[in-house]
Write a protein that holds these residues in place. Structure first.
Motif, PDB file in Angstrom:
ATOM      1  N   HIS A  37       3.091   4.142   4.264  1.00  0.00           N
ATOM      2  CA  HIS A  37       2.992   5.218   3.278  1.00  0.00           C
ATOM      3  C   HIS A  37       1.979   6.280   3.698  1.00  0.00           C
ATOM      4  N   GLU A  38       2.227   7.484   3.214  1.00  0.00           N
ATOM      5  CA  GLU A  38       1.294   8.587   3.430  1.00  0.00           C
ATOM      6  C   GLU A  38       0.368   8.658   2.213  1.00  0.00           C
ATOM      7  N   ALA A  39      -0.508   9.642   2.183  1.00  0.00           N
ATOM      8  CA  ALA A  39      -1.484   9.764   1.101  1.00  0.00           C
ATOM      9  C   ALA A  39      -0.811   9.931  -0.263  1.00  0.00           C
ATOM     10  N   ASN A  40       0.425  10.422  -0.295  1.00  0.00           N
ATOM     11  CA  ASN A  40       1.133  10.603  -1.566  1.00  0.00           C
ATOM     12  C   ASN A  40       1.819   9.315  -2.030  1.00  0.00           C
ATOM     13  N   GLY A  41       1.676   8.228  -1.266  1.00  0.00           N
ATOM     14  CA  GLY A  41       2.257   6.940  -1.631  1.00  0.00           C
ATOM     15  C   GLY A  41       3.689   6.747  -1.178  1.00  0.00           C
ATOM     16  N   HIS A  42       4.269   7.748  -0.534  1.00  0.00           N
ATOM     17  CA  HIS A  42       5.660   7.679  -0.094  1.00  0.00           C
ATOM     18  C   HIS A  42       5.740   7.324   1.397  1.00  0.00           C
TER      19      HIS A  42
END
Length: 136
Positions: A37-42
């Motif tokens: 995941h990236e910082a946006n949770g995706h």
């Protein structure tokens, strides 16, 4: 006041767990989300990519076998039901629940290309059907 301590985890450790075929597929999918995941949770993936990542490696002369897309879909739904993944997770984007993570580096407000495209498609379809309804 409730105390909510947290710790830091290495995404590579989660990513490495994906290869463990002894754990259930839904948990491997969850590990993949936490590992990528990236910082946006995706955690975004190309169409069909999860079937390759979650496939079975060659063993005793066999060939690599992709995971069935239906099994991947059930695994995602199961991970959501167990609270390991957030609603809206799909085979092209796994979403880690926002209460469970912080980081990695990047923009936590970054839009998700997969979910934005799906939202735009739904909006266009709704507009088209409302126009058709007006004409009829």
């Amino acid at each position: 006041m409730a105390r909510n301590p947290w710790t830091r985890h290495y995404q590579s450790a989660w990513d490495n767990r994906v290869a463990n075929h002894k754990i259930p597929l839904w948990l491997r999918v969850s590990c993949l989300a936490y590992g990528r995941h990236e910082a946006n949770g995706h955690a975004s993936f190309g169409r069909g990519e999860l079937t390759w990542i979650l496939g079975t490696p060659p063993n005793d002369g066999q060939v690599f076998k992709r995971a069935a897309s239906a099994h991947v879909g059930v695994a995602i739904a199961t991970a959501v039901r167990h609270g390991w993944l957030a609603e809206g997770s799909c085979s092209e984007c796994l979403i880690v629940p926002s209460h469970a993570i912080q980081g990695p580096h990047g923009n936590p407000a970054k839009p998700c290309a997969v979910h934005d495209a799906r939202r735009a498609k739904r909006t266009a379809k709704a507009k088209a059907s409302s126009v058709v309804g007006e004409v009829a």
